[in-house]
Design a protein around this motif. Structure first.
Motif, PDB file in Angstrom:
ATOM      1  N   LEU A 154      -3.120   1.135   7.143  1.00 23.35           N
ATOM      2  CA  LEU A 154      -2.007   1.939   6.638  1.00 23.35           C
ATOM      3  C   LEU A 154      -0.742   1.110   6.658  1.00 23.35           C
TER       4      LEU A 154
ATOM      5  N   ASP B 152     -11.045   8.348   3.215  1.00 23.63           N
ATOM      6  CA  ASP B 152     -10.256   8.411   1.982  1.00 23.63           C
ATOM      7  C   ASP B 152      -8.945   9.113   2.274  1.00 23.63           C
ATOM      8  N   SER B 153      -7.882   8.732   1.549  1.00 23.87           N
ATOM      9  CA  SER B 153      -6.617   9.449   1.707  1.00 23.87           C
ATOM     10  C   SER B 153      -6.655  10.663   0.792  1.00 23.87           C
TER      11      SER B 153
ATOM     12  N   ASP C 104      -6.392   9.655  -2.724  1.00 23.33           N
ATOM     13  CA  ASP C 104      -7.682   9.204  -3.242  1.00 23.33           C
ATOM     14  C   ASP C 104      -8.513  10.392  -3.675  1.00 23.33           C
TER      15      ASP C 104
ATOM     16  N   GLY D  65       0.372   5.362  -4.286  1.00 21.33           N
ATOM     17  CA  GLY D  65       0.121   5.217  -2.853  1.00 21.33           C
ATOM     18  C   GLY D  65       0.808   4.044  -2.184  1.00 21.33           C
TER      19      GLY D  65
ATOM     20  N   CYS E 168      -0.750  10.335   0.337  1.00 19.23           N
ATOM     21  CA  CYS E 168      -1.317   8.987   0.311  1.00 19.23           C
ATOM     22  C   CYS E 168      -1.428   8.388   1.701  1.00 19.23           C
ATOM     23  N   GLN E 169      -0.823   9.014   2.705  1.00 16.71           N
ATOM     24  CA  GLN E 169      -0.846   8.458   4.057  1.00 16.71           C
ATOM     25  C   GLN E 169      -1.775   9.215   4.987  1.00 16.71           C
ATOM     26  N   ILE E 170      -2.413  10.273   4.501  1.00 17.47           N
ATOM     27  CA  ILE E 170      -3.296  11.061   5.365  1.00 17.47           C
ATOM     28  C   ILE E 170      -4.720  10.631   5.104  1.00 17.47           C
ATOM     29  N   CYS E 171      -5.380  10.093   6.138  1.00 17.69           N
ATOM     30  CA  CYS E 171      -6.780   9.701   6.003  1.00 17.69           C
ATOM     31  C   CYS E 171      -7.651  10.820   6.526  1.00 17.69           C
TER      32      CYS E 171
END
Lengths: 185, 497
Positions: A47, A90-91, A94, A111, A155-158
């Protein structure tokens, strides 16, 4: 004594592979997932990361068997609920791209933490599970319309197994008629 | 019957995904959409300006309406407007939106016509005759003047021109700013001002890997500017930049911040009830200005040769010339005090003045839209086209989006939302009948023949792709993402190969 050595070795292996064991159902599934990931994504995931890099590396996520997937619900701007299954790792951006969800203008900067168009709002309990926010993400989140206490950038949350069944709401992207207070381009 | 099909197709749009949508758009819905749907209605829309506003409006129109055809006209041979000429070279990720724009431009129902000067080569009236609707999204190409004596001295530039110079805008090619002075003063404290400061102070090693214009890179490599002051009329709580850009300045290699401690009196107390974005921004400013740095940071600052700082509560009253009156030698600043608080606070003159010696003055107090055609209503006081949700007042069939609609502030996401709004208004008007699309209109055919008569040859999107690949190839040779072509003649030459 032999058992102690085994446990120690297992602990070292876990640390080396950075396993958050509870994410997965069984060790066998974890190993299978790792092998799959290594095959499909050649680049390390660190990240913040760019969606275009991951696309280039070829990670699509759709070939994974269902048991590995995490169910995510999106509530779009019309209030409709869309349920998708996505791979851990995956984010959320994604997921939106891979599942072809049709959110207007979502993920404009692909992202790279240069916009706030992948802004999503979560419930209190889900928000707490999402992990810490970096300064860089907070900086871009500050510019988002309709910012709330439980907002994050998709885009920053996996995704992880613990986020199974999470609900993410896509906020209204329209500002009110007054001029916004963010800086000039 | 037709409305049923339309309803079904709209339902399909909402539930299907982008991949299906693009395939659907490219082939026609159901694969044979065009075959069985006798399109008696083919609305044609013309968009003037190919920056983010133009492209986002086009994208929304094409996505939401199955039969609309969109033509985008642009004065320069190259598209993308401020994304290409305004975004700083060291912010390449912001330019990722170009991928979405390229997808829109290559769509079968969208056409790009570069090298067409609307207002000169073809009038808005002629476009209105050829299209059902015309959307004005040509942005703001002028700049607000300070209105102080000495503004036209050598050494004083507008931020718009300076940014255009380092970004390769053809009209700013000849700017050649003199960077041999030690101090530069930037008036204005928005993101553009911070971009200019950052480019002035960035080490060449960083800049040479970006797509900055080559002459600018060479001039900046030899620049003797060591100190940059960013001046604003009001105080730290009214600063207009955003936190990301401020953080970049604080962390800029080879530089150290230097600010006036007295300017920050009372600021931390006033932060209690302020919304989070403003609070975080002011906290960072306070920390940079007042807190003692840690050891590593102290070491870094000691080794830094370049200095930057914010100067608050100052307004320019005069640019001072050197004894020969040939160039800038300093600037006279009036000292202000604040009346009121928060965003509505006003700067009031106290009567004191202060002189700062400098050789370069860049005024970054705002861009300004200009009227391009007398037939289009224009509010000269606010420098926008008068409109309600994108519909131009007293002009049927005319719409506007982007900075021309709301004034020249906001990031790309702001422009995106405002363009979507205009597109929605246009679609509502089409559906309600307020915009008459029943009569067929000639569209680009009529305009092409007019342009041919007048000796203007438009640049198509595939011509732009030739320019694009030439720039990318030239950039590869130098380790840059692209080496921009700097004049319209070079661009046209590349387009015609």
């Amino acid at each position: 004594m032999f058992a102690e050595i085994l446990v120690k070795l297992w602990g070292c292996w876990r640390k080396r592979h950075n396993v958050i064991y509870k994410q997965f159902f069984t060790l066998k599934e974890y190993v299978q997932l790792r092998r799959y990931r290594q095959r499909s994504a050649s680049s390390q995931v660190n990240l913040p990361f760019s969606v275009s890099d991951r696309r280039a590396a070829g990670s699509g996520g759709s070939a994974l068997p269902c048991v590995f997937k995490v169910t995510v619900h999106f509530i779009n701007r019309d209030g409709e609920k869309i349920t998708v299954k996505a791979s851990p790792g995956d984010s959320l951006l994604d997921v939106v791209i891979n599942e072809d969800l049709n959110f207007d203008g979502f993920g404009a900067c692909e992202g790279t933490l240069a916009c706030s168009t992948c802004h999503l709002i979560f419930d209190e309990e889900v928000y707490k599970k999402l992990g810490p926010v970096t300064d860089e993400e907070m900086d871009m989140l500050d510019l988002a319309y309709g910012l709330t206490e439980t907002s994050r950038l998709g885009c920053q949350i996996c995704l992880t197994k613990s986020l199974e069944g999470m609900v993410a709401r896509v906020p209204e992207s329209v500002a009110d008629i007054r001029q916004t207070k963010d800086g000039s381009a | 019957m037709r409305s049923c099909r339309r309803l079904l197709s709209e339902l399909k749009l909402w539930t299907s995904g982008r991949r299906k949508w693009t395939r659907g758009l490219n082939e026609g819905l159901g694969g044979s959409g065009k075959a069985f749907l006798s399109t008696s209605r083919c609305p044609k829309v013309c968009i003037i300006g190919s920056g983010p506003a133009g492209f986002y409006t086009a994208q929304h129109l094409i996505k939401a309406c199955q039969d609309v055809e969109v033509d985008i006209y642009e004065r320069l041979p190259v598209p993308f407007g401020l994304v290409r000429f305004g975004v700083a070279p060291d912010h390449p990720e912001v330019k990722n939106v170009i991928n979405t724009f390229t997808q829109t431009a290559k769509h079968s129902r969208c056409s790009f016509y570069g090298n067409v000067n609307v207002g000169k080569d073809v009038t808005v009236g002629e476009l209105q005759g050829a299209y059902h609707a015309v959307v004005l999204s040509y942005g703001a190409e002028g700049n607000r003047r300070m209105g102080v004596p000495g503004e036209d001295l050598p050494g004083v530039y507008s931020a718009k021109d300076f940014v255009g110079w380092y970004n390769g805008l053809p009209s700013c090619r000849e700017l050649k700013p003199d960077l041999s002075c030690e101090t530069a003063v930037i008036l204005g404290q928005g993101n553009v001002a911070l971009d200019v400061a950052r480019i002035l102070l960035s080490p060449s090693d960083i800049l040479k890997k970006t797509d900055i214009a080559q002459p600018a890179l060479e001039a900046l490599a030899e620049s003797r500017v060591r100190k940059v002051l960013i001046v604003g009329r009001r105080g730290p709580m009214q600063v207009a930049c955003t936190i990301k850009e401020l953080r970049e300045m604080v962390n800029l290699p080879g530089t150290r911040p230097e600010m006036v401690t007295a300017d920050f009196e009372g600021v931390s107390e006033a932060l209690k009830d302020v919304p989070r974005p403003r609070k975080r921004l002011t906290d960072l400013l306070l920390k940079t200005a007042l807190d003692a740095p840690g050891d590593k940071e102290l070491e870094r600052r000691r080794n830094a040769a370049k200095v930057w700082g914010f100067l608050f509560y100052r307004s320019p009253t005069e640019i001072l010339a050197d004894p020969g009156c040939s160039r800038t030698a300093g600037i006279r600043l009036a000292v202000n005090r604040l009346e009121g608080s928060g965003d509505a606070a006003r700067a009031v003159l106290t009567g004191e003045v202060e002189d700062v010696s400098c050789g370069l003055v860049i005024s970054s107090i705002g861009y300004k839209s200009l009227p391009i055609d007398p037939a289009v209503p224009f509010d000269s006081r606010r420098a926008v086209v008068p409109n309600s949700v994108g519909r131009v007042h007293q002009a049927a069939g005319l719409y506007c989006s982007g900075w021309l609609k709301t004034g020249p502030t906001g990031v790309i996401a702001t422009t995106m939302n405002n363009s979507f709004d205009t597109a929605r208004s246009l679609l509502e008007d089409m559906d309600s009948g307020a915009l008459d699309v029943s009569a067929a209109k000639p569209g680009s055919q009529a305009v092409s023949s007019l342009l041919e008569e007048r000796g203007v040859k438009p640049v198509t999107f595939s011509d732009w792709e030739k320019i694009d690949s030439l720039e990318t190839r030239r950039g590869e040779a130098r380790g840059k993402p692209r080496e921009k072509l700097l004049s319209v003649e070079e661009m046209l030459k590349a387009a015609r190969t």
